[in-house]
Design a protein around this motif. Structure first.
Motif, PDB file in Angstrom:
ATOM      1  N   GLU A 367       0.848  -1.198   0.000  1.00 44.58           N
ATOM      2  CA  GLU A 367       0.000   0.000   0.000  1.00 44.58           C
ATOM      3  C   GLU A 367       0.884   1.249   0.000  1.00 44.58           C
ATOM      4  O   GLU A 367       1.029   1.947   0.991  1.00 44.58           O
ATOM      5  CB  GLU A 367      -0.913   0.001   1.222  1.00 44.58           C
ATOM      6  CG  GLU A 367      -1.992  -1.067   1.158  1.00 44.58           C
ATOM      7  CD  GLU A 367      -2.876  -1.086   2.392  1.00 44.58           C
ATOM      8  OE1 GLU A 367      -4.083  -1.331   2.236  1.00 44.58           O
ATOM      9  OE2 GLU A 367      -2.377  -0.865   3.512  1.00 44.58           O
ATOM     10  N   GLU A 368       1.462   1.514  -1.151  1.00 45.75           N
ATOM     11  CA  GLU A 368       2.321   2.679  -1.257  1.00 45.75           C
ATOM     12  C   GLU A 368       1.512   3.890  -1.710  1.00 45.75           C
ATOM     13  O   GLU A 368       0.546   3.767  -2.479  1.00 45.75           O
ATOM     14  CB  GLU A 368       3.468   2.419  -2.241  1.00 45.75           C
ATOM     15  CG  GLU A 368       3.059   2.316  -3.708  1.00 45.75           C
ATOM     16  CD  GLU A 368       2.566   0.938  -4.095  1.00 45.75           C
ATOM     17  OE1 GLU A 368       2.261   0.743  -5.289  1.00 45.75           O
ATOM     18  OE2 GLU A 368       2.476   0.065  -3.221  1.00 45.75           O
ATOM     19  N   GLU A 369       1.887   5.054  -1.224  1.00 45.23           N
ATOM     20  CA  GLU A 369       1.304   6.307  -1.701  1.00 45.23           C
ATOM     21  C   GLU A 369       1.890   6.635  -3.070  1.00 45.23           C
ATOM     22  O   GLU A 369       3.029   6.272  -3.378  1.00 45.23           O
ATOM     23  CB  GLU A 369       1.607   7.446  -0.726  1.00 45.23           C
ATOM     24  CG  GLU A 369       0.921   7.305   0.615  1.00 45.23           C
ATOM     25  CD  GLU A 369      -0.579   7.446   0.516  1.00 45.23           C
ATOM     26  OE1 GLU A 369      -1.050   8.507   0.071  1.00 45.23           O
ATOM     27  OE2 GLU A 369      -1.295   6.496   0.879  1.00 45.23           O
ATOM     28  N   SER A 370       1.117   7.310  -3.870  1.00 42.77           N
ATOM     29  CA  SER A 370       1.604   7.672  -5.203  1.00 42.77           C
ATOM     30  C   SER A 370       1.492   9.176  -5.407  1.00 42.77           C
ATOM     31  O   SER A 370       0.663   9.844  -4.790  1.00 42.77           O
ATOM     32  CB  SER A 370       0.795   6.950  -6.291  1.00 42.77           C
ATOM     33  OG  SER A 370      -0.574   7.292  -6.203  1.00 42.77           O
ATOM     34  N   GLY A 371       2.368   9.699  -6.247  1.00 40.35           N
ATOM     35  CA  GLY A 371       2.281  11.094  -6.651  1.00 40.35           C
ATOM     36  C   GLY A 371       3.039  12.070  -5.787  1.00 40.35           C
ATOM     37  O   GLY A 371       3.255  13.215  -6.185  1.00 40.35           O
ATOM     38  N   SER A 372       3.473  11.660  -4.583  1.00 39.81           N
ATOM     39  CA  SER A 372       4.140  12.607  -3.694  1.00 39.81           C
ATOM     40  C   SER A 372       5.646  12.397  -3.631  1.00 39.81           C
ATOM     41  O   SER A 372       6.366  13.222  -3.058  1.00 39.81           O
ATOM     42  CB  SER A 372       3.566  12.481  -2.275  1.00 39.81           C
ATOM     43  OG  SER A 372       3.886  11.216  -1.726  1.00 39.81           O
ATOM     44  N   GLY A 373       6.126  11.276  -4.176  1.00 41.35           N
ATOM     45  CA  GLY A 373       7.538  10.957  -4.056  1.00 41.35           C
ATOM     46  C   GLY A 373       7.863  10.210  -2.786  1.00 41.35           C
ATOM     47  O   GLY A 373       8.969   9.698  -2.637  1.00 41.35           O
ATOM     48  N   CYS A 374       6.928  10.150  -1.861  1.00 33.77           N
ATOM     49  CA  CYS A 374       7.093   9.399  -0.619  1.00 33.77           C
ATOM     50  C   CYS A 374       6.049   8.296  -0.587  1.00 33.77           C
ATOM     51  O   CYS A 374       4.850   8.580  -0.663  1.00 33.77           O
ATOM     52  CB  CYS A 374       6.929  10.303   0.602  1.00 33.77           C
ATOM     53  SG  CYS A 374       6.937   9.420   2.190  1.00 33.77           S
ATOM     54  N   PRO A 375       6.420   7.029  -0.498  1.00 37.54           N
ATOM     55  CA  PRO A 375       5.441   5.940  -0.555  1.00 37.54           C
ATOM     56  C   PRO A 375       4.677   5.723   0.748  1.00 37.54           C
ATOM     57  O   PRO A 375       3.797   4.873   0.807  1.00 37.54           O
ATOM     58  CB  PRO A 375       6.307   4.720  -0.888  1.00 37.54           C
ATOM     59  CG  PRO A 375       7.625   5.024  -0.268  1.00 37.54           C
ATOM     60  CD  PRO A 375       7.810   6.515  -0.433  1.00 37.54           C
ATOM     61  N   TRP A 376       5.009   6.488   1.789  1.00 40.97           N
ATOM     62  CA  TRP A 376       4.421   6.282   3.110  1.00 40.97           C
ATOM     63  C   TRP A 376       3.361   7.325   3.404  1.00 40.97           C
ATOM     64  O   TRP A 376       3.629   8.526   3.336  1.00 40.97           O
ATOM     65  CB  TRP A 376       5.508   6.323   4.181  1.00 40.97           C
ATOM     66  CG  TRP A 376       6.486   5.212   4.032  1.00 40.97           C
ATOM     67  CD1 TRP A 376       7.591   5.182   3.231  1.00 40.97           C
ATOM     68  CD2 TRP A 376       6.420   3.937   4.676  1.00 40.97           C
ATOM     69  NE1 TRP A 376       8.234   3.978   3.340  1.00 40.97           N
ATOM     70  CE2 TRP A 376       7.540   3.194   4.223  1.00 40.97           C
ATOM     71  CE3 TRP A 376       5.544   3.360   5.591  1.00 40.97           C
ATOM     72  CZ2 TRP A 376       7.786   1.886   4.662  1.00 40.97           C
ATOM     73  CZ3 TRP A 376       5.785   2.069   6.030  1.00 40.97           C
ATOM     74  CH2 TRP A 376       6.890   1.345   5.571  1.00 40.97           C
ATOM     75  N   ARG A 377       2.176   6.871   3.765  1.00 38.70           N
ATOM     76  CA  ARG A 377       1.099   7.807   4.064  1.00 38.70           C
ATOM     77  C   ARG A 377       1.444   8.680   5.266  1.00 38.70           C
ATOM     78  O   ARG A 377       1.018   9.828   5.368  1.00 38.70           O
ATOM     79  CB  ARG A 377      -0.194   7.043   4.347  1.00 38.70           C
ATOM     80  CG  ARG A 377      -1.407   7.950   4.411  1.00 38.70           C
ATOM     81  CD  ARG A 377      -2.678   7.178   4.619  1.00 38.70           C
ATOM     82  NE  ARG A 377      -3.812   8.080   4.614  1.00 38.70           N
ATOM     83  CZ  ARG A 377      -4.920   7.877   5.290  1.00 38.70           C
ATOM     84  NH1 ARG A 377      -5.063   6.795   6.023  1.00 38.70           N
ATOM     85  NH2 ARG A 377      -5.912   8.737   5.224  1.00 38.70           N
ATOM     86  N   GLY A 378       2.236   8.120   6.185  1.00 42.99           N
ATOM     87  CA  GLY A 378       2.655   8.895   7.350  1.00 42.99           C
ATOM     88  C   GLY A 378       3.764   9.881   7.071  1.00 42.99           C
ATOM     89  O   GLY A 378       4.190  10.605   7.971  1.00 42.99           O
ATOM     90  N   GLY A 379       4.212   9.956   5.816  1.00 46.90           N
ATOM     91  CA  GLY A 379       5.183  10.960   5.408  1.00 46.90           C
ATOM     92  C   GLY A 379       6.621  10.524   5.499  1.00 46.90           C
ATOM     93  O   GLY A 379       6.957   9.481   6.036  1.00 46.90           O
ATOM     94  N   CYS A 380       7.489  11.335   4.910  1.00 48.27           N
ATOM     95  CA  CYS A 380       8.934  11.137   4.936  1.00 48.27           C
ATOM     96  C   CYS A 380       9.578  12.410   5.477  1.00 48.27           C
ATOM     97  O   CYS A 380       9.139  13.515   5.136  1.00 48.27           O
ATOM     98  CB  CYS A 380       9.456  10.852   3.522  1.00 48.27           C
ATOM     99  SG  CYS A 380       8.841   9.297   2.811  1.00 48.27           S
ATOM    100  N   PRO A 381      10.613  12.296   6.313  1.00 50.56           N
ATOM    101  CA  PRO A 381      11.192  11.054   6.832  1.00 50.56           C
ATOM    102  C   PRO A 381      10.243  10.360   7.812  1.00 50.56           C
ATOM    103  O   PRO A 381       9.171  10.871   8.122  1.00 50.56           O
ATOM    104  CB  PRO A 381      12.466  11.526   7.520  1.00 50.56           C
ATOM    105  CG  PRO A 381      12.139  12.913   7.979  1.00 50.56           C
ATOM    106  CD  PRO A 381      11.263  13.484   6.893  1.00 50.56           C
ATOM    107  N   GLU A 382      10.677   9.211   8.328  1.00 47.06           N
ATOM    108  CA  GLU A 382       9.851   8.434   9.228  1.00 47.06           C
ATOM    109  C   GLU A 382       9.647   9.187  10.548  1.00 47.06           C
ATOM    110  O   GLU A 382      10.460  10.028  10.936  1.00 47.06           O
ATOM    111  CB  GLU A 382      10.492   7.073   9.497  1.00 47.06           C
ATOM    112  CG  GLU A 382      11.783   7.099  10.295  1.00 47.06           C
ATOM    113  CD  GLU A 382      12.993   7.410   9.438  1.00 47.06           C
ATOM    114  OE1 GLU A 382      14.113   7.489   9.999  1.00 47.06           O
ATOM    115  OE2 GLU A 382      12.832   7.585   8.202  1.00 47.06           O
ATOM    116  N   PRO A 383       8.572   8.897  11.278  1.00 51.15           N
ATOM    117  CA  PRO A 383       8.365   9.515  12.587  1.00 51.15           C
ATOM    118  C   PRO A 383       9.423   9.069  13.582  1.00 51.15           C
ATOM    119  O   PRO A 383      10.069   8.027  13.395  1.00 51.15           O
ATOM    120  CB  PRO A 383       6.963   9.023  12.992  1.00 51.15           C
ATOM    121  CG  PRO A 383       6.709   7.818  12.164  1.00 51.15           C
ATOM    122  CD  PRO A 383       7.452   8.006  10.878  1.00 51.15           C
TER     123      PRO A 383
END
Length: 466
Positions: A367-383
């Protein structure tokens, strides 16, 4: 005719909203081979009976220190077993309750009791090929291995399922925790239920299948419900959650359970239909308190579908964080929580003494995110609480010794364009993450942390000199 064999060696709460359609949006389905359709049609025309075909969908569960239960579809109704290949004992299977409905069956369940602990048994369904199972090690024992996976599905719908199950089989585990969203029968059809239980035979002939329920097992009752799962397992120490009348077969038993294996108490948690989590937290306290006082138990491990912490598609559940935090404060042996739901791998730093591992990488699409350059819904960098994460299929192995739990994460099949986009590159089978958890979550030599009750008792003591 079919038989089972296990290896000979010994190894010593979510928001209430419905799950997102994205869980299965990127299906990438593969149509069943024409030969399968022809075979089914031929069987119907010829009127062949179930016993004409080998048993399939074979798996077994640990039900106690001296017992296991075998479930399967079709074939003969008798299991022969024994400590030698002579198979000098036998038991007749019965129809399980509730009865699965993914296909005509017949579905069979054989309860085998009166076994010796830590003993290798050969067994066979209907005189077919030999396989074996091993009963649990002595209480307090160690040196065993298990894997954890969730969000699995079937190989007719997701091409990576077979590869992921083969990776687990190569590890020769004692058992596998499958932490929910087992088949996706409610989204892709009932064929997926039967396909899943055949796919996992890569390891379920040789290792116990210990499940937890995910949202895809119950939240679309017009397409699938818990009969297909409760009817396929005989769970140890089964517990009932409050029933949710909107969702048939929630409540009523086998909603969660617990079992001891060597020096670990494993405690499953249910999925959060109405009232299930609050009820679980109260009753799990008794199960954990008993383990806390048991000198044979070194670790408590919880497992279920929803994550308490996640930076993937499904964010962590504050309600579950609260329940697990309270349970840990009262029971310091609780050191590890295992879950799925987000289709990725992620491990946290200890949160209140508990490491959380998301292993939603059983084979269905990531379940990767698309269009933002970051595949994580929780954002990049990691929490800051996230110790390691990978948008990649993996196999998660846990090995338990008397003074530690060792985690090793192996690279699984790589993704491709359009779906299963990876954020790391690795060779299949290589190690991408490893970690060690010690008793009470502390390094060797550190003193045991006081429990909540011990802290309260200490606070009530009068100060010196008074």
């Amino acid at each position: 005719m079919m038989a089972l064999r296990l290896r000979a060696q010994h190894r010593g709460f979510h928001s209430r909203r419905p799950s997102r359609a994205r869980d299965v949006a990127r299906v990438g389905r593969v149509n069943p081979p024409a030969i399968r359709v022809v075979a089914i049609a031929a069987a119907c025309i010829l009127g062949l009976t179930a016993a004409t075909f080998p048993a399939d969908e074979v798996h077994w569960t640990i039900t106690g220190q001296n017992s296991v239960t075998v479930d399967w579809r079709g074939g003969d109704a008798e299991v022969r077993y024994g400590t030698t290949q002579a198979l000098d004992r036998r038991v007749e299977a019965v129809a399980p309750e509730p009865l699965p409905f993914s296909s005509r069956g017949p579905f069979r369940e054989a309860k085998i009791t009166g076994l010796d602990q830590n003993t290798l048994y050969y067994y066979s369904i209907g005189g077919g090929p030999l396989h074996t199972f091993r009963t649990p090690p002595p209480r307090g024992g160690s040196g065993f291995t298990f894997y954890v996976q969730g969000d699995i599905g079937g190989s007719l719908d997701w091409k990576h399922v077979a590869e992921c199950q083969a990776l687990i089989a190569e590890g020769r585990p004692d058992f596998v925790l499958c932490v929910g969203d087992l088949t996706y029968g409610n989204s892709v059809g009932q064929h997926a239920v039967d396909t899943h239980f055949n796919d996992v035979m890569r390891w379920s002939l040789d290792a116990a299948y210990m499940p937890a329920w995910g949202n895809h097992e119950w939240d679309k009752p017009r397409s699938d419900d818990l009969r297909n799962y409760k009817g396929r397992f005989d769970l140890p120490n089964p517990q009932s959650s409050p029933a949710d009348r909107r969702y048939p077969y929630t409540g009523g038993g086998e909603d969660w359970y617990w079992f001891d294996y060597g020096n670990v108490r494993f405690v499953a948690y249910p999925d959060p239909w109405s009232g299930a989590w609050a009820d679980w937290a109260q009753r799990a306290e008794e199960v954990m308190a008993e383990a806390e006082d048991d000198t044979a138990i070194t670790f408590i491990v919880t497992f279920g579908h929803r994550p308490a912490f996640s930076s993937g598609e499904h964010e962590g559940e504050p309600e579950l964080q609260g329940f697990l935090g309270t349970l840990r404060a009262r029971n310091p042996k609780l050191v590890l929580n295992l879950n799925g739901h987000s289709h990725d791998y992620e491990r946290t730093y200890p949160q209140g003494g508990v490491v959380h591992v998301t292993a939603g990488t059983g084979g269905s699409n990531l379940e990767e995110e698309s269009g933002s350059g970051c595949p994580w819904r929780g954002g990049c960098p990691e929490p800051p609480w996230s110790a390691f994460r990978a948008m990649h299929h993996v196999a998660v192995r846990l090995h338990v010794e008397n003074d530690r739990i060792e985690g090793t994460v192996y690279c699984g099949p790589a993704g491709g364009g359009g779906s299963n986009t990876n954020d790391i590159a690795c060779a299949q089978g290589s190690v991408i993450d490893s970690f060690t958890i010690y008793p009470y979550g502390l390094k060797p030599g550190a003193p045991k942390p006081p429990s909540e009750e011990e802290e309260e008792a200490q606070a009530k003591k009068p100060a010196p000199g008074r």
